[in-house]
Motif scaffolding. Structure first.
Motif, PDB file in Angstrom:
ATOM      1  N   ALA A   1     -18.772 -38.637  -8.574  1.00  0.00           N
ATOM      2  CA  ALA A   1     -20.147 -38.791  -8.982  1.00  0.00           C
ATOM      3  C   ALA A   1     -20.812 -38.754  -7.494  1.00  0.00           C
ATOM      4  CB  ALA A   1     -20.463 -40.300  -9.684  1.00  0.00           C
ATOM      5  N   GLY A   2     -22.122 -38.301  -7.596  1.00  0.00           N
ATOM      6  CA  GLY A   2     -22.777 -38.346  -6.287  1.00  0.00           C
ATOM      7  C   GLY A   2     -23.194 -36.863  -5.745  1.00  0.00           C
ATOM      8  N   ALA A   3     -23.524 -36.875  -4.573  1.00  0.00           N
ATOM      9  CA  ALA A   3     -23.826 -35.509  -3.913  1.00  0.00           C
ATOM     10  C   ALA A   3     -22.648 -34.865  -3.406  1.00  0.00           C
ATOM     11  CB  ALA A   3     -24.639 -35.662  -2.800  1.00  0.00           C
ATOM     12  N   HIS A   4     -22.919 -33.462  -3.632  1.00  0.00           N
ATOM     13  CA  HIS A   4     -21.851 -32.388  -3.190  1.00  0.00           C
ATOM     14  C   HIS A   4     -22.393 -31.193  -2.592  1.00  0.00           C
ATOM     15  CE1 HIS A   4     -18.339 -34.438  -4.941  1.00  0.00           C
ATOM     16  NE2 HIS A   4     -19.157 -34.980  -5.817  1.00  0.00           N
ATOM     17  N   GLN A   5     -21.696 -30.437  -2.036  1.00  0.00           N
ATOM     18  CA  GLN A   5     -22.286 -29.081  -1.431  1.00  0.00           C
ATOM     19  C   GLN A   5     -21.340 -28.023  -1.522  1.00  0.00           C
ATOM     20  OE1 GLN A   5     -22.918 -28.259   2.809  1.00  0.00           O
ATOM     21  NE2 GLN A   5     -24.995 -28.554   2.281  1.00  0.00           N
ATOM     22  N   TYR A   6     -21.491 -26.592  -1.782  1.00  0.00           N
ATOM     23  CA  TYR A   6     -20.805 -25.545  -1.527  1.00  0.00           C
ATOM     24  C   TYR A   6     -21.245 -24.755  -0.557  1.00  0.00           C
ATOM     25  CZ  TYR A   6     -18.125 -25.651  -6.201  1.00  0.00           C
ATOM     26  OH  TYR A   6     -17.309 -25.600  -7.223  1.00  0.00           O
ATOM     27  N   ARG A   7     -20.371 -24.132   0.365  1.00  0.00           N
ATOM     28  CA  ARG A   7     -20.825 -23.183   1.210  1.00  0.00           C
ATOM     29  C   ARG A   7     -19.723 -21.945   1.245  1.00  0.00           C
ATOM     30  NH1 ARG A   7     -19.278 -22.214   6.888  1.00  0.00           N
ATOM     31  NH2 ARG A   7     -17.659 -23.998   6.736  1.00  0.00           N
ATOM     32  N   LEU A   8     -20.550 -20.680   1.112  1.00  0.00           N
ATOM     33  CA  LEU A   8     -20.109 -19.579   0.833  1.00  0.00           C
ATOM     34  C   LEU A   8     -20.404 -18.629   1.963  1.00  0.00           C
ATOM     35  CD1 LEU A   8     -18.533 -17.802  -1.367  1.00  0.00           C
ATOM     36  CD2 LEU A   8     -20.942 -17.201  -2.129  1.00  0.00           C
ATOM     37  N   VAL A   9     -19.224 -18.030   2.498  1.00  0.00           N
ATOM     38  CA  VAL A   9     -19.236 -17.342   3.802  1.00  0.00           C
ATOM     39  C   VAL A   9     -18.674 -15.949   3.499  1.00  0.00           C
ATOM     40  CG1 VAL A   9     -18.712 -16.949   6.164  1.00  0.00           C
ATOM     41  CG2 VAL A   9     -18.934 -19.094   5.235  1.00  0.00           C
ATOM     42  N   ALA A  10     -19.651 -14.954   3.730  1.00  0.00           N
ATOM     43  CA  ALA A  10     -19.146 -13.631   3.422  1.00  0.00           C
ATOM     44  C   ALA A  10     -19.049 -12.899   4.796  1.00  0.00           C
ATOM     45  CB  ALA A  10     -20.062 -12.812   2.614  1.00  0.00           C
ATOM     46  N   ARG A  11     -18.041 -12.066   5.068  1.00  0.00           N
ATOM     47  CA  ARG A  11     -17.733 -11.234   6.316  1.00  0.00           C
ATOM     48  C   ARG A  11     -17.290  -9.919   5.983  1.00  0.00           C
ATOM     49  NH1 ARG A  11     -15.320 -16.399   7.174  1.00  0.00           N
ATOM     50  NH2 ARG A  11     -15.985 -17.634   8.752  1.00  0.00           N
ATOM     51  N   ASP A  12     -17.851  -9.007   6.949  1.00  0.00           N
ATOM     52  CA  ASP A  12     -17.487  -7.574   6.501  1.00  0.00           C
ATOM     53  C   ASP A  12     -16.629  -7.327   7.705  1.00  0.00           C
ATOM     54  OD1 ASP A  12     -18.835  -6.854   8.925  1.00  0.00           O
ATOM     55  OD2 ASP A  12     -20.577  -5.967   7.670  1.00  0.00           O
ATOM     56  N   ASN A  13     -15.999  -5.724   7.497  1.00  0.00           N
ATOM     57  CA  ASN A  13     -14.962  -5.303   8.523  1.00  0.00           C
ATOM     58  C   ASN A  13     -15.762  -5.021   9.855  1.00  0.00           C
ATOM     59  OD1 ASN A  13     -16.367  -3.059   8.024  1.00  0.00           O
ATOM     60  ND2 ASN A  13     -14.415  -1.798   7.150  1.00  0.00           N
ATOM     61  N   GLN A  14     -17.015  -5.150  10.035  1.00  0.00           N
ATOM     62  CA  GLN A  14     -17.597  -5.055  11.223  1.00  0.00           C
ATOM     63  C   GLN A  14     -17.952  -6.150  12.204  1.00  0.00           C
ATOM     64  OE1 GLN A  14     -18.059  -1.532  12.449  1.00  0.00           O
ATOM     65  NE2 GLN A  14     -16.598  -1.293  10.792  1.00  0.00           N
ATOM     66  N   GLY A  15     -17.658  -7.410  11.594  1.00  0.00           N
ATOM     67  CA  GLY A  15     -17.925  -8.588  12.174  1.00  0.00           C
ATOM     68  C   GLY A  15     -19.240  -9.138  11.762  1.00  0.00           C
ATOM     69  N   ASN A  16     -19.877  -8.636  10.934  1.00  0.00           N
ATOM     70  CA  ASN A  16     -21.121  -9.211  10.240  1.00  0.00           C
ATOM     71  C   ASN A  16     -20.694 -10.337   9.362  1.00  0.00           C
ATOM     72  OD1 ASN A  16     -23.173  -7.241  11.586  1.00  0.00           O
ATOM     73  ND2 ASN A  16     -22.226  -5.873  10.225  1.00  0.00           N
ATOM     74  N   GLN A  17     -21.767 -11.385   9.419  1.00  0.00           N
ATOM     75  CA  GLN A  17     -21.495 -12.549   8.684  1.00  0.00           C
ATOM     76  C   GLN A  17     -22.656 -13.154   8.016  1.00  0.00           C
ATOM     77  OE1 GLN A  17     -18.939 -15.743  10.152  1.00  0.00           O
ATOM     78  NE2 GLN A  17     -20.345 -17.401   9.562  1.00  0.00           N
ATOM     79  N   LEU A  18     -22.729 -13.712   6.752  1.00  0.00           N
ATOM     80  CA  LEU A  18     -23.806 -14.184   6.025  1.00  0.00           C
ATOM     81  C   LEU A  18     -23.385 -15.433   5.495  1.00  0.00           C
ATOM     82  CD1 LEU A  18     -26.735 -14.336   5.273  1.00  0.00           C
ATOM     83  CD2 LEU A  18     -26.116 -12.900   3.182  1.00  0.00           C
ATOM     84  N   GLU A  19     -23.935 -16.687   5.447  1.00  0.00           N
ATOM     85  CA  GLU A  19     -23.561 -17.914   4.713  1.00  0.00           C
ATOM     86  C   GLU A  19     -24.772 -18.494   4.018  1.00  0.00           C
ATOM     87  OE1 GLU A  19     -23.105 -22.370   6.913  1.00  0.00           O
ATOM     88  OE2 GLU A  19     -21.804 -20.740   7.606  1.00  0.00           O
ATOM     89  N   LYS A  20     -24.263 -18.866   3.031  1.00  0.00           N
ATOM     90  CA  LYS A  20     -25.426 -19.606   2.007  1.00  0.00           C
ATOM     91  C   LYS A  20     -24.780 -20.887   1.640  1.00  0.00           C
ATOM     92  CE  LYS A  20     -28.233 -16.221   1.348  1.00  0.00           C
ATOM     93  NZ  LYS A  20     -29.561 -16.133   1.673  1.00  0.00           N
TER      94      LYS A  20
END
Length: 387
Positions: A299-318
């Protein structure tokens, strides 16, 4: 729940001091992550469709996407589980720090619980909130469109009815942190007029807050749709969203509370994503989703972190932060261990059902259920053991 402090309510009657050397004006607040999610399902006089035949929801989406496409700020839109901007005031139940928008006959203030009239010739008002400890950081913004006015959706010169889309475009500017601009052509001028698109001054103001816009074709785009920030979860539900990439994705990695959870598949059918991002390969099959028992979380606070990486080294995080309300036993195999025979049921507010004395696996709980449009049913938002 910690209550925010009211930071600013912006209607036609407010003005702000100019930023030196610039025409655009700022209200002194911004969103820490450079994005905000609006939960809405707009109805004017009970109708989802404007006199011109376009839906209010789609016009609001178009206005938000104009800011998304031309600035670094991101509006995330959710019509599946709307939040009324009066949440927590009067008969409207509290729903956490969720941003809402609605046609309404009053302007609600969640800090002091008041409902005020719009005032003479005020068409719309956006109210922003922050905590007194961080007065320059927005935690919520709510929009009120005056339902005493006559509305439609169109481009060009003003007609007999007000154009909702250009006014939504203006109010979304307030939501991201812009104030009224009086000296240059801008959608942020304090009175509605012939301007119905973003102007260079509007974009410059957003850039002052969040930096320059990234190129229109970002290497990776991604959204977590469920859970959303401020959501309350209990029992078995879904983690879902979508991701598109110009280059092949090398990984889509999910972390839960900072710990590696695993790699996600992302090939679910998403024609809506394909319609918005037709130039991204595979956008029609870009969805990800999996069922999870949120009752297994503490019970209480939680967090998901999602990290996408492509084959050129680009990265996006949410990231998405949510809370868990749960029974002590996450899964009951015997239905006879759950009973309402001694329970008392009431409806303290709006779309809530309160159950006192619910028996679950030999223990007694108070449970509050809240209507969720996306599921067409009631979800637990509070589970407290009482015995």
């Amino acid at each position: 729940m910690r209550m925010p402090s009211l930071i600013v309510a912006i209607g036609l009657f407010l003005g702000f001091a100019a930023v030196p050397g610039q025409a655009y004006q700022l209200d002194g607040t911004s969103w820490r992550e450079g994005q905000a999610t609006f939960h809405y399902d707009l109805r004017y006089k009970g109708s989802a469709i404007s006199p011109s035949g376009k839906s209010w929801n789609s016009a609001f989406r178009d206005a938000a996407n104009a800011w998304n496409d031309q600035t670094a700020f991101r509006f995330v839109l959710d019509t599946s589980d709307p939040s009324h901007p009066c949440a927590g005031v009067g008969d409207f139940p509290q729903d956490g720090f969720r941003n809402g928008a609605a046609f309404h006959d009053k302007v609600c203030n969640q800090v002091d619980g008041t409902e005020d009239d719009f005032g003479s010739r005020v068409l719309a008002v956006t109210i922003g909130y922050s905590f007194s400890s961080k007065p320059d950081e927005k935690v919520e913004a709510d929009m009120f469109f005056n339902d005493a006015e006559s509305w439609d959706i169109y481009d060009g010169a003003l007609q007999g009815r007000l154009d909702f889309r250009r006014i939504a475009l203006h109010e979304l500017g307030h939501a991201l942190g812009l104030a009224h601009e009086k000296s240059k052509p801008a959608i942020m001028q304090p009175t509605v007029g012939a301007i119905y698109t973003l102007q260079p001054d509007d974009v410059a103001g957003a850039e002052a807050l969040y930096g320059p816009a990234t190129p229109a074709d970002e290497p990776i785009r991604m959204a977590i749709e469920e859970p959303f920030n401020g959501d309350v979860k209990s029992g078995i539900s879904t983690f879902r969203g979508w991701v598109v990439s110009k280059n092949p994705l090398a990984s889509l990695t999910l972390y839960r509370d900072g710990v590696l959870f695993g790699q996600l598949d992302h090939n679910g059918k998403r024609p809506d994503v394909a319609n918005r991002f037709p130039t991204y390969p595979g956008s029609r099959n870009s969805g990800f989703a999996f069922a999870t028992n949120f009752g297994d979380f503490s019970a209480g606070a939680h967090q998901y972190r999602l990290v996408a990486r492509d084959n050129q080294g680009n990265q996006l995080e949410k990231t998405v932060s949510f809370s868990i309300s749960r029974y002590e036993n996450a899964f009951v195999k015997d239905d006879s261990l759950v009973s309402l025979r001694n329970a008392r049921i009431s409806s303290p507010a709006g779309n809530d059902i309160r159950i006192d004395g619910l028996e679950h696996d030999g223990k007694e709980y108070r449970v509050i259920l809240r209507w969720k449009k996306a599921k067409q049913g009631f979800d637990p938002v509070e589970i407290i053991r009482t015995r």
